[in-house]
Design a protein around this motif. Sequence first.
Motif, PDB file in Angstrom:
ATOM      1  N   ASP A 126       0.829  -1.202   0.000  1.00  0.00           N
ATOM      2  CA  ASP A 126       0.000   0.000   0.000  1.00  0.00           C
ATOM      3  C   ASP A 126       0.867   1.258   0.000  1.00  0.00           C
ATOM      4  N   VAL A 127       1.872   1.265   0.879  1.00  0.00           N
ATOM      5  CA  VAL A 127       2.728   2.443   1.010  1.00  0.00           C
ATOM      6  C   VAL A 127       3.522   2.673  -0.270  1.00  0.00           C
ATOM      7  N   GLN A 128       3.972   1.589  -0.884  1.00  0.00           N
ATOM      8  CA  GLN A 128       4.732   1.716  -2.117  1.00  0.00           C
ATOM      9  C   GLN A 128       3.875   2.329  -3.224  1.00  0.00           C
ATOM     10  N   PHE A 129       2.620   1.933  -3.271  1.00  0.00           N
ATOM     11  CA  PHE A 129       1.731   2.513  -4.278  1.00  0.00           C
ATOM     12  C   PHE A 129       1.505   3.998  -4.012  1.00  0.00           C
ATOM     13  N   LEU A 130       1.294   4.361  -2.756  1.00  0.00           N
ATOM     14  CA  LEU A 130       1.109   5.775  -2.419  1.00  0.00           C
ATOM     15  C   LEU A 130       2.338   6.593  -2.806  1.00  0.00           C
ATOM     16  N   ARG A 131       3.512   6.006  -2.610  1.00  0.00           N
ATOM     17  CA  ARG A 131       4.734   6.705  -2.986  1.00  0.00           C
ATOM     18  C   ARG A 131       4.760   6.975  -4.494  1.00  0.00           C
ATOM     19  N   SER A 132       4.161   6.069  -5.261  1.00  0.00           N
ATOM     20  CA  SER A 132       4.191   6.219  -6.719  1.00  0.00           C
ATOM     21  C   SER A 132       3.203   7.264  -7.224  1.00  0.00           C
ATOM     22  N   VAL A 133       2.135   7.548  -6.449  1.00  0.00           N
ATOM     23  CA  VAL A 133       1.119   8.489  -6.925  1.00  0.00           C
ATOM     24  C   VAL A 133       1.261   9.868  -6.294  1.00  0.00           C
ATOM     25  N   LEU A 134       1.990   9.978  -5.185  1.00  0.00           N
ATOM     26  CA  LEU A 134       2.202  11.277  -4.562  1.00  0.00           C
ATOM     27  C   LEU A 134       3.385  11.986  -5.217  1.00  0.00           C
ATOM     28  N   PRO A 135       3.500  13.302  -5.035  1.00  0.00           N
ATOM     29  CA  PRO A 135       4.603  14.036  -5.669  1.00  0.00           C
ATOM     30  C   PRO A 135       5.961  13.435  -5.319  1.00  0.00           C
ATOM     31  N   PRO A 136       6.891  13.417  -6.259  1.00  0.00           N
ATOM     32  CA  PRO A 136       8.194  12.768  -6.033  1.00  0.00           C
ATOM     33  C   PRO A 136       9.021  13.426  -4.933  1.00  0.00           C
ATOM     34  N   ASN A 137       8.736  14.673  -4.626  1.00  0.00           N
ATOM     35  CA  ASN A 137       9.511  15.342  -3.584  1.00  0.00           C
ATOM     36  C   ASN A 137       8.890  15.190  -2.195  1.00  0.00           C
ATOM     37  N   SER A 138       7.935  14.253  -2.036  1.00  0.00           N
ATOM     38  CA  SER A 138       7.331  14.021  -0.723  1.00  0.00           C
ATOM     39  C   SER A 138       8.393  13.563   0.266  1.00  0.00           C
ATOM     40  N   ASP A 139       8.229  13.981   1.514  1.00  0.00           N
ATOM     41  CA  ASP A 139       9.189  13.650   2.565  1.00  0.00           C
ATOM     42  C   ASP A 139       9.198  12.140   2.792  1.00  0.00           C
ATOM     43  N   PRO A 140      10.352  11.472   2.698  1.00  0.00           N
ATOM     44  CA  PRO A 140      10.402  10.013   2.933  1.00  0.00           C
ATOM     45  C   PRO A 140       9.901   9.618   4.314  1.00  0.00           C
ATOM     46  N   ALA A 141      10.058  10.511   5.297  1.00  0.00           N
ATOM     47  CA  ALA A 141       9.596  10.191   6.645  1.00  0.00           C
ATOM     48  C   ALA A 141       8.083  10.001   6.691  1.00  0.00           C
ATOM     49  N   PHE A 142       7.391  10.652   5.756  1.00  0.00           N
ATOM     50  CA  PHE A 142       5.937  10.506   5.720  1.00  0.00           C
ATOM     51  C   PHE A 142       5.541   9.062   5.428  1.00  0.00           C
ATOM     52  N   PHE A 143       6.255   8.408   4.557  1.00  0.00           N
ATOM     53  CA  PHE A 143       5.923   7.028   4.213  1.00  0.00           C
ATOM     54  C   PHE A 143       6.290   6.076   5.352  1.00  0.00           C
TER      55      PHE A 143
END
Length: 737
Positions: free
Chosen positions: A98-115
């Motif tokens: 689930d988290v990996q998919f969210l990482r793919s659809v959210l902006p690429p500059n999203s904070d890694p700590a958020f995931f």
Amino acid sequence: WCWAHVDVCGTASPRDPSSIRDKDPLLSLCPGNMAALSTDTCGLMERSVRERVPPLLTDLYQFTMAYADNPFGGGFSLFVGLNDCLLFLRSFRLTDQDVQFLRSVLPPNSDPAFFDFLRGLDCSAVTIRSLPEGSVVFARVPLMEVEGPLAVVQLLETSLLCLSSMLYVFPPISLVCSNAARFRLAAGYQRRLLEMGLRRAQGPDGGLTASRYTHIGGFDLTSNVQAGFLFGIPVAGTIAHSYVTSFNSLEEVWPQTLVTANGDPDPVNIISLTKGWLRRVCELLGAEPGKIREGELAAFLSYAIAYPQNFLPVIDSYSVGCSGLLNFCAVALALCELGYKPVGVRLDSGDLCRQSIEVRRVFRLCSEQFSVSTFNSLIIVGTNNISEESMAELNKKENEIDVIGVGTHLVTCTKQPSLGCVYKLVEVRGRPRMKISEDPKKSTVAGRKAVYRLLDADGHSFLDLLCLMVEPPPEAGCTLTCYPLGGDNSAVSVTPAQVTCLQKEVFLKGEVTEPLCSAAETRAKVQSSLQTLHPRHKRLQEPDSYTVALSEKLRNLVTELQKGSNSNSNFLYETDSGPSPPLSVCYSEVYLSDPSSSNKKEGRKKKSDRAFPVCLPRSPFSPVPLELREAQNRVPAEEEPGTLNQSRGGDSGTREYLQPDCAAPFSAVVDTGGPEGKRELGGNLSPAVMRTNPEWISLVCCQKHLERITQGSTPPLEDQSIIHISDILACQLCGCC
């Protein structure tokens, strides 16, 4: 931490199906019982919820709590779906996938700590306070309060709305349950209701859940075998038209014999026996044997041989009077001779009322002529695209229908396919939150609330009272003042004979704190809750509106927040002054006042006593604020727009003021930027001037306000130099101007 509310917008016969199964031939069509929610069933349900409503079943944005409009133009709704909500919360987790998919659809500059945060997300810090499953509810009453960390509660919005108001897909389960209750009210309590909408539902999940919640809403039986297995709902059914029309001749019937019900080992040729009875029935009724369909008789015989105790065919595949009724009577009489008890017939087309009367007449005639008492207890099932309206019409006509089967209009809710549930933030960090809309129905009620139901001396509920959580509860026999929603904001006084607190804690620290109810238990709660509702609120057409009211303290809070929303804080021009004050007092207004109406009566006040609105510095690109646009409609009659009483020392900075454009009265000290310096102007200041003039303008406040700004050290007005814009804003924000 935040709190969110989920708000929303018929009774069956009180008989216990398990106690009447042996007496009810229709229930004998398929064994079943009203079993409690077993551990195995609970596990199946939780796995089903987890598979159909995973954590990613949410919109890509989020938040808040729900109200519902009463559906179908009725006076009430039913709240169901709580069990599924609690099972969903207990198993809420985001997997690595689930988290990996969210990482793919959210902006690429999203904070890694958020995931990383998402991977550890669960509902261990979530608390749910809710109305009981099966409660009668009304518009604007909070159904569920969700407490927890803001991010978690936001993520839960779509899923909880889906579960509490939807059949995972469509339509809402509370809507389906309410629809079933309305069908029950329309049908009355003499007839049994059969849900048969599986083939019309939106997918297997929709069909299964519809069977469950229509039973809770008041239906007695279902044709859905899986629903009977999972939820203990009595199952019943007949044969289909396709089965009847698939036969052509009696040669297709196999086997052609049937043993007697008493266990006689010698089988009887039921085809020969039935032919003999068919000749006698034709003679009795004066029917033409040449019009009887042999294939239909073959279908009836094949089914009767397989299920001699459950014989209930559909008799209108060809012609009820010329073929279907005759063939049924012949096979049923043969079964009775062998010791079996046929169940009845189903009518699925034409004038159900007229046909049922004719069928009952033939049954009675056969009973008298052939001395077969079983024919007096045969049932007639009516199914023909039954709607709420046709159900009501059927009740007005003479008929002999015992059971009504409903499908399409029940499970798809054709009159209203969706329910207006919403999920709105009501408090965050200890501060109330409120959505304010131009449409009063879309405005929310702020703050954490308790919900109380007030009942009269007859035991009928007449008002639901919303109070702040910190308020003491109302007491029976004590008069209280409240403010009905949707009224004219006037107060009413009521004295309840009984008071019931509706909300209770059902989920805490990741665990369900209340036992989950079976379908039978929830059904009983629905019937009990509906019995407390006055008949005028249960009318299907033009019911009386049920009253939902606010306590005085809650109403005062809402009023304060509404006043705050109607003012402008000018935060773009504020200097940093530290944390904002509480919402209950932090609101301000920026507007152009119109003193002309009071001046006409009281005479013009001297300049030092007159308060004027604030005029902010404008650039050529600044938009005209709403307050200035509204001021265009407030032009004093005694002053001509665009004119000025001025001591003009030069051209710079003054010609702009001569542009006529629906002005408002003003008095200002203007820094023209020229050698003449500051000048005081009086007259009408137009929005066009304020929009286009690049100079800084500040309007003079009254002497009292100037003293407030400068802590009492202000010189007289005539000696006062230009007031700095930040001072004017400070005065405005303090609420004095």
